[in-house]
Write a protein that holds these residues in place. Structure first.
Motif, PDB file in Angstrom:
ATOM      1  N   LEU A 163       0.832  -1.205   0.000  1.00 18.50           N
ATOM      2  CA  LEU A 163       0.000   0.000   0.000  1.00 18.50           C
ATOM      3  C   LEU A 163       0.872   1.262   0.000  1.00 18.50           C
ATOM      4  O   LEU A 163       0.607   2.212  -0.735  1.00 18.50           O
ATOM      5  CB  LEU A 163      -0.930  -0.009   1.211  1.00 18.50           C
ATOM      6  CG  LEU A 163      -2.048  -1.055   1.176  1.00 18.50           C
ATOM      7  CD1 LEU A 163      -2.726  -1.156   2.536  1.00 18.50           C
ATOM      8  CD2 LEU A 163      -3.073  -0.717   0.097  1.00 18.50           C
ATOM      9  N   HIS A 166       2.327   2.158  -3.268  1.00 17.98           N
ATOM     10  CA  HIS A 166       1.351   2.781  -4.168  1.00 17.98           C
ATOM     11  C   HIS A 166       0.878   4.142  -3.651  1.00 17.98           C
ATOM     12  O   HIS A 166      -0.059   4.720  -4.205  1.00 17.98           O
ATOM     13  CB  HIS A 166       0.142   1.863  -4.360  1.00 17.98           C
ATOM     14  CG  HIS A 166       0.425   0.685  -5.241  1.00 17.98           C
ATOM     15  ND1 HIS A 166       0.673   0.796  -6.587  1.00 17.98           N
ATOM     16  CD2 HIS A 166       0.521  -0.643  -4.958  1.00 17.98           C
ATOM     17  CE1 HIS A 166       0.892  -0.397  -7.109  1.00 17.98           C
ATOM     18  NE2 HIS A 166       0.818  -1.282  -6.146  1.00 17.98           N
ATOM     19  N   LEU A 168      -0.560   4.866  -0.715  1.00 17.78           N
ATOM     20  CA  LEU A 168      -1.845   4.798  -0.023  1.00 17.78           C
ATOM     21  C   LEU A 168      -1.644   4.732   1.484  1.00 17.78           C
ATOM     22  O   LEU A 168      -0.854   3.929   1.983  1.00 17.78           O
ATOM     23  CB  LEU A 168      -2.632   3.567  -0.486  1.00 17.78           C
ATOM     24  CG  LEU A 168      -3.069   3.590  -1.955  1.00 17.78           C
ATOM     25  CD1 LEU A 168      -3.592   2.234  -2.375  1.00 17.78           C
ATOM     26  CD2 LEU A 168      -4.136   4.652  -2.175  1.00 17.78           C
ATOM     27  N   LEU A 185     -10.306   2.932   2.237  1.00 14.09           N
ATOM     28  CA  LEU A 185      -9.174   2.293   1.581  1.00 14.09           C
ATOM     29  C   LEU A 185      -9.600   1.592   0.293  1.00 14.09           C
ATOM     30  O   LEU A 185      -8.906   1.681  -0.729  1.00 14.09           O
ATOM     31  CB  LEU A 185      -8.514   1.287   2.536  1.00 14.09           C
ATOM     32  CG  LEU A 185      -7.303   0.534   2.003  1.00 14.09           C
ATOM     33  CD1 LEU A 185      -6.224   1.492   1.517  1.00 14.09           C
ATOM     34  CD2 LEU A 185      -6.744  -0.396   3.082  1.00 14.09           C
ATOM     35  N   LYS A 188      -9.999   4.202  -2.275  1.00 13.15           N
ATOM     36  CA  LYS A 188      -8.687   4.695  -2.715  1.00 13.15           C
ATOM     37  C   LYS A 188      -8.037   3.715  -3.685  1.00 13.15           C
ATOM     38  O   LYS A 188      -7.425   4.118  -4.672  1.00 13.15           O
ATOM     39  CB  LYS A 188      -7.775   4.909  -1.510  1.00 13.15           C
ATOM     40  CG  LYS A 188      -8.117   6.116  -0.649  1.00 13.15           C
ATOM     41  CD  LYS A 188      -7.155   6.193   0.527  1.00 13.15           C
ATOM     42  CE  LYS A 188      -7.507   7.330   1.471  1.00 13.15           C
ATOM     43  NZ  LYS A 188      -6.596   7.356   2.657  1.00 13.15           N
ATOM     44  N   LEU A 189      -8.164   2.421  -3.389  1.00 15.65           N
ATOM     45  CA  LEU A 189      -7.601   1.397  -4.280  1.00 15.65           C
ATOM     46  C   LEU A 189      -8.237   1.475  -5.663  1.00 15.65           C
ATOM     47  O   LEU A 189      -7.548   1.391  -6.687  1.00 15.65           O
ATOM     48  CB  LEU A 189      -7.824   0.006  -3.679  1.00 15.65           C
ATOM     49  CG  LEU A 189      -6.875  -0.435  -2.567  1.00 15.65           C
ATOM     50  CD1 LEU A 189      -7.411  -1.677  -1.867  1.00 15.65           C
ATOM     51  CD2 LEU A 189      -5.490  -0.704  -3.135  1.00 15.65           C
ATOM     52  N   LYS A 190      -9.562   1.629  -5.701  1.00 11.35           N
ATOM     53  CA  LYS A 190     -10.266   1.710  -6.986  1.00 11.35           C
ATOM     54  C   LYS A 190      -9.781   2.914  -7.796  1.00 11.35           C
ATOM     55  O   LYS A 190      -9.611   2.823  -9.010  1.00 11.35           O
ATOM     56  CB  LYS A 190     -11.773   1.796  -6.758  1.00 11.35           C
ATOM     57  CG  LYS A 190     -12.388   0.496  -6.273  1.00 11.35           C
ATOM     58  CD  LYS A 190     -13.904   0.519  -6.345  1.00 11.35           C
ATOM     59  CE  LYS A 190     -14.493   1.496  -5.353  1.00 11.35           C
ATOM     60  NZ  LYS A 190     -15.975   1.445  -5.322  1.00 11.35           N
ATOM     61  N   LYS A 192      -6.838   4.748  -7.276  1.00 10.05           N
ATOM     62  CA  LYS A 192      -5.399   4.748  -7.526  1.00 10.05           C
ATOM     63  C   LYS A 192      -5.007   3.735  -8.590  1.00 10.05           C
ATOM     64  O   LYS A 192      -4.103   3.984  -9.401  1.00 10.05           O
ATOM     65  CB  LYS A 192      -4.662   4.437  -6.225  1.00 10.05           C
ATOM     66  CG  LYS A 192      -3.149   4.588  -6.298  1.00 10.05           C
ATOM     67  CD  LYS A 192      -2.735   6.042  -6.206  1.00 10.05           C
ATOM     68  CE  LYS A 192      -1.231   6.185  -6.127  1.00 10.05           C
ATOM     69  NZ  LYS A 192      -0.818   7.587  -5.969  1.00 10.05           N
ATOM     70  N   LEU A 193      -5.660   2.578  -8.589  1.00  9.13           N
ATOM     71  CA  LEU A 193      -5.279   1.505  -9.497  1.00  9.13           C
ATOM     72  C   LEU A 193      -6.317   1.299 -10.611  1.00  9.13           C
ATOM     73  O   LEU A 193      -6.443   0.206 -11.154  1.00  9.13           O
ATOM     74  CB  LEU A 193      -5.082   0.203  -8.710  1.00  9.13           C
ATOM     75  CG  LEU A 193      -4.000   0.261  -7.627  1.00  9.13           C
ATOM     76  CD1 LEU A 193      -3.907  -1.057  -6.892  1.00  9.13           C
ATOM     77  CD2 LEU A 193      -2.644   0.630  -8.219  1.00  9.13           C
ATOM     78  N   LEU A 197      -6.896  -2.659 -11.666  1.00 15.79           N
ATOM     79  CA  LEU A 197      -7.545  -3.450 -10.625  1.00 15.79           C
ATOM     80  C   LEU A 197      -9.052  -3.351 -10.762  1.00 15.79           C
ATOM     81  O   LEU A 197      -9.608  -2.256 -10.834  1.00 15.79           O
ATOM     82  CB  LEU A 197      -7.126  -2.947  -9.235  1.00 15.79           C
ATOM     83  CG  LEU A 197      -7.783  -3.625  -8.034  1.00 15.79           C
ATOM     84  CD1 LEU A 197      -7.324  -5.068  -7.910  1.00 15.79           C
ATOM     85  CD2 LEU A 197      -7.450  -2.861  -6.750  1.00 15.79           C
TER      86      LEU A 197
END
Length: 206
Positions: A163, A166, A168, A185, A188-190, A192-193, A197
């Motif tokens: 994380l 990346h 995060l 989180l 944020k993943l959706k 950022k990536l 992803l």
């Protein structure tokens, strides 16, 4: 090539283990399922075994727990007797080269492998691998290289470092009352990536 990844957020009790099933192909990871380990070791093992058996192509078990001990610890304890001095410095005794490399490159200090709760989690992770080897009647070697992976292999992962790599912030997401942080989180993943992803449609379990 498409690979199945089974992520295991290891814990000493099956009900506290987190599981995720994903597929990976160059440039794209898709999270298919996320769930807890279940009420018993037997249920945990059954879930992972079912995912392995249903997969086509290689399967990588990605375990969030130390899978090896520091060489310094091995060397210090091999001939040690109670009460004798241990001359190996503490960093070499309790941290591995991989731990020091993560600290050097990311500024992230992992928990000492031989200390407190992480040692018990590491023990539980190794027992899980052992049970799966018996259940699947297959070897589960460590994946030292991404080239020529066997049908089933395992690797140690460190999500907090991933994380951070990346960019995060993951503070507080593992706390029992940290659902808000976990939802943040995931979002944020959706973001950022995006493009690399894909998450399952129902993200409540995540």
């Amino acid at each position: 090539m498409t690979m199945h990844i089974i992520g295991v957020d290891c814990a000493t009790e099956a009900k506290k283990v987190g599981l995720a099933l994903a597929t990976w192909s160059p440039g794209r990871t898709t999270i298919i399922k996320a769930r807890t380990g279940g009420a018993s070791d037997e249920r945990l093992d059954e879930t992972i075994a079912e995912w392995i058996q249903a997969a086509t192509g290689p399967v990588l078990l990605a375990l969030d727990a130390p899978l090896g001990w520091p060489l310094g610890m091995r060397d210090a304890l091999e001939t040690h007797r109670a009460g004798e001095t241990i001359w190996i410095e503490d960093d070499l005794m309790f941290r591995r080269d991989t731990d020091r490399e993560i600290k050097r490159t990311l500024g992230k200090t992992s928990l000492d492998v031989g200390a407190d709760r992480i040692a018990r989690t590491a023990h539980a992770a190794r027992r899980l691998i052992g049970r799966l080897r018996q259940k699947m009647t297959d070897p589960i070697p460590l994946a030292w290289t991404p080239i020529g992976l066997p049908r089933l292999s395992a690797i140690e992962v460190y999500p907090a470092a991933t994380l951070k790599a990346h960019g995060l912030d993951a503070a507080g997401y593992k706390k029992p009352d940290g659902e808000r942080e976990r939802r943040k989180l995931v979002n944020k993943l959706k973001k950022k990536l995006a493009g690399r992803l894909t998450l399952q449609e129902d993200q409540d379990e995540m």
